[in-house]
Design a protein around this motif. Structure first.
Motif, PDB file in Angstrom:
ATOM      1  N   ASP A  99     -53.378  13.026 -32.091  1.00 25.11           N
ATOM      2  CA  ASP A  99     -53.563  12.008 -31.037  1.00 25.11           C
ATOM      3  C   ASP A  99     -53.180  12.520 -29.657  1.00 25.11           C
ATOM      4  O   ASP A  99     -53.746  12.097 -28.654  1.00 25.11           O
ATOM      5  N   VAL A 100     -52.164  13.420 -29.604  1.00 22.03           N
ATOM      6  CA  VAL A 100     -51.600  13.776 -28.286  1.00 22.03           C
ATOM      7  C   VAL A 100     -51.719  15.252 -27.938  1.00 22.03           C
ATOM      8  O   VAL A 100     -51.393  15.640 -26.814  1.00 22.03           O
ATOM      9  N   ALA A 101     -52.204  16.076 -28.852  1.00 20.75           N
ATOM     10  CA  ALA A 101     -52.257  17.534 -28.560  1.00 20.75           C
ATOM     11  C   ALA A 101     -53.573  18.151 -29.014  1.00 20.75           C
ATOM     12  O   ALA A 101     -53.606  19.296 -29.473  1.00 20.75           O
ATOM     13  N   PRO A 115     -58.052  18.080 -27.785  1.00 21.46           N
ATOM     14  CA  PRO A 115     -59.059  17.551 -26.847  1.00 21.46           C
ATOM     15  C   PRO A 115     -59.672  16.243 -27.353  1.00 21.46           C
ATOM     16  O   PRO A 115     -59.958  15.332 -26.595  1.00 21.46           O
ATOM     17  N   GLU A 116     -59.813  16.140 -28.693  1.00 25.65           N
ATOM     18  CA  GLU A 116     -60.400  14.911 -29.282  1.00 25.65           C
ATOM     19  C   GLU A 116     -59.475  13.722 -29.033  1.00 25.65           C
ATOM     20  O   GLU A 116     -59.933  12.629 -28.701  1.00 25.65           O
ATOM     21  N   GLY A 117     -58.162  13.974 -29.191  1.00 20.21           N
ATOM     22  CA  GLY A 117     -57.200  12.883 -28.961  1.00 20.21           C
ATOM     23  C   GLY A 117     -57.235  12.435 -27.511  1.00 20.21           C
ATOM     24  O   GLY A 117     -57.206  11.248 -27.204  1.00 20.21           O
ATOM     25  N   PHE A 118     -57.385  13.428 -26.600  1.00 16.48           N
ATOM     26  CA  PHE A 118     -57.427  13.085 -25.167  1.00 16.48           C
ATOM     27  C   PHE A 118     -58.691  12.287 -24.851  1.00 16.48           C
ATOM     28  O   PHE A 118     -58.651  11.310 -24.113  1.00 16.48           O
ATOM     29  N   ALA A 119     -59.794  12.689 -25.455  1.00 12.47           N
ATOM     30  CA  ALA A 119     -61.056  11.961 -25.210  1.00 12.47           C
ATOM     31  C   ALA A 119     -60.950  10.535 -25.738  1.00 12.47           C
ATOM     32  O   ALA A 119     -61.422   9.588 -25.113  1.00 12.47           O
ATOM     33  N   ARG A 120     -60.259  10.389 -26.859  1.00 14.56           N
ATOM     34  CA  ARG A 120     -60.140   9.063 -27.510  1.00 14.56           C
ATOM     35  C   ARG A 120     -59.252   8.136 -26.687  1.00 14.56           C
ATOM     36  O   ARG A 120     -59.609   6.991 -26.437  1.00 14.56           O
ATOM     37  N   ASP A 121     -58.098   8.667 -26.238  1.00 17.54           N
ATOM     38  CA  ASP A 121     -57.121   7.805 -25.557  1.00 17.54           C
ATOM     39  C   ASP A 121     -56.317   8.592 -24.526  1.00 17.54           C
ATOM     40  O   ASP A 121     -55.167   8.962 -24.756  1.00 17.54           O
ATOM     41  N   PRO A 122     -56.926   8.850 -23.358  1.00 20.06           N
ATOM     42  CA  PRO A 122     -56.252   9.663 -22.335  1.00 20.06           C
ATOM     43  C   PRO A 122     -54.941   9.052 -21.849  1.00 20.06           C
ATOM     44  O   PRO A 122     -54.005   9.782 -21.523  1.00 20.06           O
ATOM     45  N   VAL A 154     -52.160  10.087 -24.179  1.00 22.26           N
ATOM     46  CA  VAL A 154     -51.820  11.508 -23.979  1.00 22.26           C
ATOM     47  C   VAL A 154     -51.001  11.673 -22.701  1.00 22.26           C
ATOM     48  O   VAL A 154     -49.964  12.347 -22.701  1.00 22.26           O
ATOM     49  N   HIS A 155     -51.432  11.007 -21.608  1.00 22.16           N
ATOM     50  CA  HIS A 155     -50.653  11.118 -20.371  1.00 22.16           C
ATOM     51  C   HIS A 155     -49.245  10.541 -20.561  1.00 22.16           C
ATOM     52  O   HIS A 155     -48.264  11.127 -20.098  1.00 22.16           O
ATOM     53  N   ASP A 156     -49.140   9.427 -21.297  1.00 20.32           N
ATOM     54  CA  ASP A 156     -47.803   8.852 -21.543  1.00 20.32           C
ATOM     55  C   ASP A 156     -46.915   9.849 -22.281  1.00 20.32           C
ATOM     56  O   ASP A 156     -45.747  10.044 -21.952  1.00 20.32           O
ATOM     57  N   PHE A 157     -47.503  10.535 -23.261  1.00 21.53           N
ATOM     58  CA  PHE A 157     -46.749  11.520 -24.060  1.00 21.53           C
ATOM     59  C   PHE A 157     -46.228  12.642 -23.162  1.00 21.53           C
ATOM     60  O   PHE A 157     -45.026  12.975 -23.180  1.00 21.53           O
ATOM     61  N   TYR A 158     -47.109  13.171 -22.303  1.00 16.72           N
ATOM     62  CA  TYR A 158     -46.674  14.298 -21.451  1.00 16.72           C
ATOM     63  C   TYR A 158     -45.821  13.814 -20.283  1.00 16.72           C
ATOM     64  O   TYR A 158     -44.917  14.515 -19.836  1.00 16.72           O
ATOM     65  N   ASP A 205     -51.992  20.586 -17.710  1.00 13.56           N
ATOM     66  CA  ASP A 205     -52.505  21.944 -17.897  1.00 13.56           C
ATOM     67  C   ASP A 205     -51.750  22.595 -19.048  1.00 13.56           C
ATOM     68  O   ASP A 205     -51.012  23.568 -18.875  1.00 13.56           O
ATOM     69  N   VAL A 206     -51.895  21.999 -20.238  1.00 14.13           N
ATOM     70  CA  VAL A 206     -51.297  22.568 -21.447  1.00 14.13           C
ATOM     71  C   VAL A 206     -52.429  22.885 -22.423  1.00 14.13           C
ATOM     72  O   VAL A 206     -53.501  22.279 -22.361  1.00 14.13           O
ATOM     73  N   VAL A 207     -52.185  23.845 -23.318  1.00 12.84           N
ATOM     74  CA  VAL A 207     -53.202  24.288 -24.278  1.00 12.84           C
ATOM     75  C   VAL A 207     -53.058  23.458 -25.546  1.00 12.84           C
ATOM     76  O   VAL A 207     -51.986  23.457 -26.174  1.00 12.84           O
ATOM     77  N   TRP A 208     -54.087  22.729 -25.916  1.00  8.87           N
ATOM     78  CA  TRP A 208     -54.044  21.891 -27.107  1.00  8.87           C
ATOM     79  C   TRP A 208     -54.556  22.636 -28.328  1.00  8.87           C
ATOM     80  O   TRP A 208     -55.187  23.703 -28.205  1.00  8.87           O
ATOM     81  N   PHE A 209     -54.288  22.120 -29.488  1.00  9.47           N
ATOM     82  CA  PHE A 209     -54.782  22.735 -30.719  1.00  9.47           C
ATOM     83  C   PHE A 209     -56.303  22.827 -30.642  1.00  9.47           C
ATOM     84  O   PHE A 209     -56.965  21.884 -30.203  1.00  9.47           O
ATOM     85  N   GLY A 210     -56.822  23.996 -30.996  1.00 12.50           N
ATOM     86  CA  GLY A 210     -58.268  24.188 -30.935  1.00 12.50           C
ATOM     87  C   GLY A 210     -58.709  24.799 -29.630  1.00 12.50           C
ATOM     88  O   GLY A 210     -59.867  25.189 -29.476  1.00 12.50           O
TER      89      GLY A 210
END
Ligand code: APR
Length: 229
Positions: free
Chosen positions: A35-37, A39-46, A49-53, A144-149
């Motif tokens: 969900d948070v790390a 690109p798919e998770g970011f597309a689903r619920d940005p 993801v922003h809250d997490f970071y 600007d972090v590298v996500w899985f994949g």
């Protein structure tokens, strides 16, 4: 003079109060990394993801570098041979501990990136999906972090340093995530000595010539003092 490549992971920042990922109550026990790390998770619920970071950025701002960060900065300053410090961490505790050059292969919390145009800038304390990119204006900003994949940064430069290393030291990482987990084999294949400094044996422990186990704030300053003696 011996050239050293160091790889650090979350364990080097653990005693600064920043969580690790896979230890008991680590970050991946509280959040689903999908969900948070990714690109798919970011597309689903940005916003999620922003809250997490945003939370990790605030956590990091409230943390202080520890004796392990400071010892590695001392090694970089005082070792006559070349020292390359590669980190999987996205916190800035190596820099705040005195390191001038830190290679963030998984990016950095303090960096922001535009998913539309690739523009990079210093991340504000809190980011939101509606923030316009300072470059192109699109509301497509991400940490600007590298996500899985995604491809980690600086890989060509890192492999060149591993091929030329006399010593490879892995500090505070579980050896679970590639390509970082494979660095020990690249270094060993190129003739380097390999050392693991970790709280406990990592997944890749058997791949190292030597290992010391204990808290980073104890075993890293001790090791650095020996190298510089
Ligand atoms: N001192 C030394 N080592 C420690 C300490 C400590 N005080 N506390 C924990 N460790 C060790 C643990 O034993 C473990 O081997 O740090 C390691 C932390 O492992 P992970 O939580 O898996 O963190 P890391 O290896 O950095 O994860 C790699 O995975 O989730 C992705 O991108 C993320 O960069 C991260 C990557």
């Amino acid at each position: 003079m011996a050239s050293v490549v160091i790889l650090t992971g979350a364990g080097v920042s653990a005693e600064s109060g920043l969580g690790t990922f896979r230890d008991v109550d680590g970050l991946w026990t509280k959040y689903d990394l999908n969900d948070v790390a990714t690109p798919e998770g970011f597309a689903r619920d940005p916003a999620l993801v922003h809250d997490f970071y945003n939370a990790r950025r605030a956590n990091c701002r409230g943390a202080a570098p520890n004796a392990a960060h400071r010892a590695l900065a001392r090694l970089q300053r005082e070792h006559p041979g070349r020292v390359t410090l590669v980190t999987q961490n996205v916190d800035d505790l190596h820099e705040r501990g005195g390191s001038d050059e830190v290679w963030h292969m998984h990016g950095a919390l303090n960096g922001a990136l535009c998913a539309a145009c690739g523009h990079r800038w210093d991340a504000p304390e809190q980011m939101a999906p509606s923030d316009p990119c300072p470059g192109c204006g699109a509301p497509a900003t991400r940490p600007d972090v590298v996500w899985f994949g995604e491809m980690p940064y600086l890989m060509d430069e890192i492999y060149a340093r591993l091929e030329a290393a006399d010593l490879f030291v892995s500090i505070g990482t579980s050896g679970n995530v590639y390509p970082a987990a494979g660095f020990v084999q690249v270094a060993a294949g190129a003739g380097a000595q390999t050392l693991e400094l970790n709280l406990e044996p990592s997944e890749g422990a058997s791949l190292f010539d030597a290992a010391r186990h204990g808290p980073a704030t104890e075993i890293v300053p001790q090791w650095v003092a020996e190298v510089l003696a």
